[in-house]
Design a protein around this motif. Structure first.
Motif, PDB file in Angstrom:
ATOM      1  N   ASP A 270     -25.771  38.142   5.584  1.00  0.00           N
ATOM      2  CA  ASP A 270     -25.596  39.141   4.720  1.00  0.00           C
ATOM      3  C   ASP A 270     -24.475  40.130   5.046  1.00  0.00           C
ATOM      4  N   LEU A 271     -24.585  40.834   6.094  1.00  0.00           N
ATOM      5  CA  LEU A 271     -23.706  42.096   6.501  1.00  0.00           C
ATOM      6  C   LEU A 271     -22.141  41.556   6.804  1.00  0.00           C
ATOM      7  N   MET A 272     -21.961  40.587   7.602  1.00  0.00           N
ATOM      8  CA  MET A 272     -20.706  40.218   8.238  1.00  0.00           C
ATOM      9  C   MET A 272     -20.171  39.536   6.977  1.00  0.00           C
ATOM     10  N   PRO A 273     -20.710  38.467   6.072  1.00  0.00           N
ATOM     11  CA  PRO A 273     -20.018  37.854   5.089  1.00  0.00           C
ATOM     12  C   PRO A 273     -19.399  38.705   3.967  1.00  0.00           C
ATOM     13  N   LYS A 274     -20.472  39.773   3.809  1.00  0.00           N
ATOM     14  CA  LYS A 274     -19.907  40.634   2.653  1.00  0.00           C
ATOM     15  C   LYS A 274     -18.789  41.693   3.134  1.00  0.00           C
ATOM     16  N   ARG A 275     -18.980  42.221   4.381  1.00  0.00           N
ATOM     17  CA  ARG A 275     -17.739  42.777   4.628  1.00  0.00           C
ATOM     18  C   ARG A 275     -16.375  42.123   4.599  1.00  0.00           C
ATOM     19  N   LEU A 276     -16.475  40.946   5.215  1.00  0.00           N
ATOM     20  CA  LEU A 276     -15.265  40.071   5.311  1.00  0.00           C
ATOM     21  C   LEU A 276     -14.866  39.815   3.779  1.00  0.00           C
ATOM     22  N   ALA A 277     -15.879  39.594   2.654  1.00  0.00           N
ATOM     23  CA  ALA A 277     -15.368  39.335   1.399  1.00  0.00           C
ATOM     24  C   ALA A 277     -14.798  40.565   0.664  1.00  0.00           C
ATOM     25  N   MET A 278     -14.920  41.823   1.292  1.00  0.00           N
ATOM     26  CA  MET A 278     -14.394  43.004   0.668  1.00  0.00           C
ATOM     27  C   MET A 278     -12.958  43.395   0.983  1.00  0.00           C
ATOM     28  N   ILE A 279     -12.651  42.808   2.423  1.00  0.00           N
ATOM     29  CA  ILE A 279     -11.304  42.771   2.829  1.00  0.00           C
ATOM     30  C   ILE A 279     -10.389  42.167   1.871  1.00  0.00           C
ATOM     31  N   ALA A 280     -10.641  40.917   1.594  1.00  0.00           N
ATOM     32  CA  ALA A 280      -9.462  40.232   0.665  1.00  0.00           C
ATOM     33  C   ALA A 280     -10.091  39.312  -0.238  1.00  0.00           C
ATOM     34  N   PRO A 281     -10.888  39.986  -1.221  1.00  0.00           N
ATOM     35  CA  PRO A 281     -11.785  39.333  -2.104  1.00  0.00           C
ATOM     36  C   PRO A 281     -10.944  38.172  -3.006  1.00  0.00           C
ATOM     37  N   GLU A 282      -9.756  38.306  -3.523  1.00  0.00           N
ATOM     38  CA  GLU A 282      -9.088  37.494  -4.397  1.00  0.00           C
ATOM     39  C   GLU A 282      -8.617  36.034  -3.627  1.00  0.00           C
ATOM     40  N   ARG A 283      -8.259  36.430  -2.268  1.00  0.00           N
ATOM     41  CA  ARG A 283      -7.731  35.154  -1.400  1.00  0.00           C
ATOM     42  C   ARG A 283      -8.993  34.584  -1.081  1.00  0.00           C
ATOM     43  N   ILE A 284     -10.119  35.057  -0.600  1.00  0.00           N
ATOM     44  CA  ILE A 284     -11.290  34.168  -0.307  1.00  0.00           C
ATOM     45  C   ILE A 284     -12.059  33.524  -1.745  1.00  0.00           C
ATOM     46  N   ALA A 285     -11.848  34.202  -2.891  1.00  0.00           N
ATOM     47  CA  ALA A 285     -12.360  33.579  -3.989  1.00  0.00           C
ATOM     48  C   ALA A 285     -11.674  32.332  -4.397  1.00  0.00           C
ATOM     49  N   VAL A 286     -10.203  32.487  -4.318  1.00  0.00           N
ATOM     50  CA  VAL A 286      -9.628  31.226  -4.679  1.00  0.00           C
ATOM     51  C   VAL A 286      -9.807  30.166  -3.650  1.00  0.00           C
ATOM     52  N   ALA A 287     -10.061  30.765  -2.438  1.00  0.00           N
ATOM     53  CA  ALA A 287     -10.359  29.507  -1.219  1.00  0.00           C
ATOM     54  C   ALA A 287     -11.538  28.685  -1.418  1.00  0.00           C
ATOM     55  N   VAL A 288     -12.810  29.446  -2.120  1.00  0.00           N
ATOM     56  CA  VAL A 288     -13.787  28.739  -2.057  1.00  0.00           C
ATOM     57  C   VAL A 288     -14.446  28.415  -3.582  1.00  0.00           C
ATOM     58  N   ILE A 289     -13.431  28.637  -4.637  1.00  0.00           N
ATOM     59  CA  ILE A 289     -13.686  28.310  -5.823  1.00  0.00           C
ATOM     60  C   ILE A 289     -14.222  26.896  -6.272  1.00  0.00           C
ATOM     61  N   HIS A 290     -13.320  25.796  -5.396  1.00  0.00           N
ATOM     62  CA  HIS A 290     -13.995  24.359  -5.767  1.00  0.00           C
ATOM     63  C   HIS A 290     -15.375  24.034  -5.150  1.00  0.00           C
ATOM     64  N   PRO A 291     -15.764  24.418  -4.091  1.00  0.00           N
ATOM     65  CA  PRO A 291     -17.046  24.128  -3.526  1.00  0.00           C
ATOM     66  C   PRO A 291     -18.192  24.904  -4.407  1.00  0.00           C
ATOM     67  N   VAL A 292     -17.743  26.206  -4.821  1.00  0.00           N
ATOM     68  CA  VAL A 292     -18.820  26.855  -5.695  1.00  0.00           C
ATOM     69  C   VAL A 292     -19.123  26.094  -6.942  1.00  0.00           C
ATOM     70  N   LEU A 293     -17.982  25.556  -7.622  1.00  0.00           N
ATOM     71  CA  LEU A 293     -18.038  24.822  -8.917  1.00  0.00           C
ATOM     72  C   LEU A 293     -19.174  23.665  -8.608  1.00  0.00           C
ATOM     73  N   PHE A 294     -18.737  23.152  -7.411  1.00  0.00           N
ATOM     74  CA  PHE A 294     -19.555  21.817  -7.047  1.00  0.00           C
ATOM     75  C   PHE A 294     -20.923  22.195  -7.215  1.00  0.00           C
ATOM     76  N   ILE A 295     -21.426  23.086  -6.280  1.00  0.00           N
ATOM     77  CA  ILE A 295     -22.656  23.761  -6.163  1.00  0.00           C
ATOM     78  C   ILE A 295     -23.326  24.105  -7.686  1.00  0.00           C
ATOM     79  N   ILE A 296     -22.590  24.764  -8.536  1.00  0.00           N
ATOM     80  CA  ILE A 296     -23.032  25.083  -9.717  1.00  0.00           C
ATOM     81  C   ILE A 296     -23.533  23.717 -10.520  1.00  0.00           C
ATOM     82  N   ARG A 297     -22.535  22.872 -10.388  1.00  0.00           N
ATOM     83  CA  ARG A 297     -23.023  21.586 -11.154  1.00  0.00           C
ATOM     84  C   ARG A 297     -24.292  21.098 -10.822  1.00  0.00           C
ATOM     85  N   ILE A 298     -24.669  21.130  -9.433  1.00  0.00           N
ATOM     86  CA  ILE A 298     -25.859  20.326  -8.746  1.00  0.00           C
ATOM     87  C   ILE A 298     -26.996  21.169  -9.452  1.00  0.00           C
TER      88      ILE A 298
END
Length: 433
Positions: free
Chosen positions: A120-148
């Motif tokens: 919770d704490l560490m991942p959210k703080r990391l995400a706030m540092i560079a949200p756009e860069r992390i978002a584009v990096a994880v978008i494909h795994p996220v879309l796969f999980i959403i389909r499941i």
């Protein structure tokens, strides 16, 4: 299973929950403007992130399904697997009736701390540092999980949407950007060193053109220099020599009867062509742009652009002239205090003792900026420093009249025929008792 196997499985659950927390914050916090820039640079993942933000219900449902399922499973695994080991370690020092409860509390604290810190704490703080860069990096795994998880997330969203409609809650994301948000971004850029302080003022002043009226920037009626229709050539020469202006209104006797204006470049052309005699007539007088005093500076810029003019006469609702304004006046408003940090168009001067001499015609926006005032009371009722004093005093001002506001004392120094010429501004704590 051994302790190592239990801890390994628990670590996998913690990392999975951390991944979901990371993606949740990064996708929610990714700014649309930066995503558009990434998309224009050729990164197609940014387009997928923006599409997911537009229809985010499936993602948030999937994220909550995963987080809650992992948290419950982690609690069961941690309590069931770690309590015996804590009991064994605890028995070496204590074997009383409360040993089982203590072991349970220790396993609960250990698992909870593990999930809070790494999921919770560490991942959210990391995400706030560079949200756009992390978002584009994880978008494909996220879309796969959403389909499941789509069948279950669809059912949950159906129930959630029914509840939102029942309570009439709007769930559409609003991406409108306000001036306050832009101003905050610009100020943050200035503090980070990306923008210089002067550049910050330029940007803020450009946006202020939409709210500032022409009367806040124009040359006031009493300071307007004009030619009479029957002005002699000698009088014209003297006024041009005495007042370094490029344009002069032409009036029929009084300033309220404006006929047009004269551009001094026309006079210069005649002199260069050795035509010594210059007369005010239809051929030399240009048609003047007449505007109401209710226009904003932004609207006036549109008028100047449409008419190809750079000079206008401002009138009030009674068709009386209240002043004149040029394109240069608007540009000076945008440029602000370009030349000096303590002088704004010679209207605000700081003295050696720290006090300020403020011209009565100074726009309130400039006065607030130079005196570092966040706001003034009911600013819509006045536009100049003199107007502020008259509004606060609620009477015709006279010298030595003063008011105090926001730790500042504003004192009338000079009055010319009921008009405030100059104010003296001091900090209250700097005034000797």
């Amino acid at each position: 299973m051994s302790l190592f196997q239990h801890l390994s499985l628990l670590a996998v659950l913690v990392l999975a929950a951390g991944f979901l927390s990371l993606t949740e914050i990064s996708l929610a916090g990714a700014r649309k403007i930066k995503l558009k820039l990434l998309a224009e640079a050729g990164d197609e993942r940014a387009l997928k992130v923006m599409a997911l933000q537009t229809q985010s219900a499936d993602f948030f449902a999937t994220s909550q399904i995963g987080l809650n399922a992992i948290a419950i499973l982690g609690g069961i695994l941690g309590e069931g697997a770690l309590r015996p080991f804590f009991m064994e370690w605890l028995s070496a020092v204590y074997d009383g009736p409360g040993a089982e409860n203590i072991a349970f509390a220790l396993s609960f604290v250990f698992v909870t701390t593990l999930f809070i810190l790494f999921s919770d704490l560490m991942p959210k703080r990391l995400a706030m540092i560079a949200p756009e860069r992390i978002a584009v990096a994880v978008i494909h795994p996220v879309l796969f999980i959403i389909r499941i998880c789509r069948p279950l997330s669809w059912a949950l969203n159906l129930v959630a949407n029914l509840l939102f409609r029942l309570f009439r809650i709007e769930t559409t994301r609003e991406d409108r950007i306000t001036f306050d948000e832009i101003s905050a971004v610009v100020e943050a850029g200035a503090q980070a060193g990306v923008l210089q302080k002067q550049e910050q003022h330029f940007i803020e002043n450009v946006f202020e053109l939409e709210s500032r009226s022409v009367t806040s920037t124009m040359t006031m009626r009493d300071n307007v220099v004009f030619f009479n229709l029957n002005e002699s050539e000698e009088g014209i020469r003297q006024k041009i020599a005495s007042y370094p202006l490029s344009k002069f209104p032409v009036c029929d006797g009084v300033i309220d009867r404006v006929i047009g204006y004269v551009d001094t470049r026309d006079i210069l052309v005649r002199l260069l062509n050795k035509q010594s005699v210059f007369q005010l007539n239809e051929s030399s007088i240009r048609t003047v742009l007449i505007i109401p005093d209710s226009l904003t500076l932004s609207e006036l810029l549109d008028r100047f652009r449409a008419t190809k003019e750079t000079f206008a006469v401002v009138i009030n609702e009674y068709a009386l002239v209240v002043g004149v304004i040029t394109l240069s006046d608007i540009m000076l408003t945008v440029m602000g205090n370009w030349g000096s940090a303590i002088e704004v168009n010679n209207q605000i001067l700081q003295r050696n003792d720290g006090s300020w001499l403020v011209d009565g015609s100074t726009p309130v926006a400039d006065m607030k900026r130079m005196l570092d005032l966040g706001s003034l009371p009911e600013e819509e009722n006045y536009e100049t420093a003199a107007g502020f004093m008259m509004y606060m005093l609620r009477k015709v001002p006279k010298p030595t009249d003063s008011v105090e506001y926001a730790g500042m004392r504003f004192e009338v120094v000079d009055v010319d025929h009921y008009r405030i010429d100059q104010l003296l501004v001091k900090r209250v704590d700097a005034i000797a008792p």
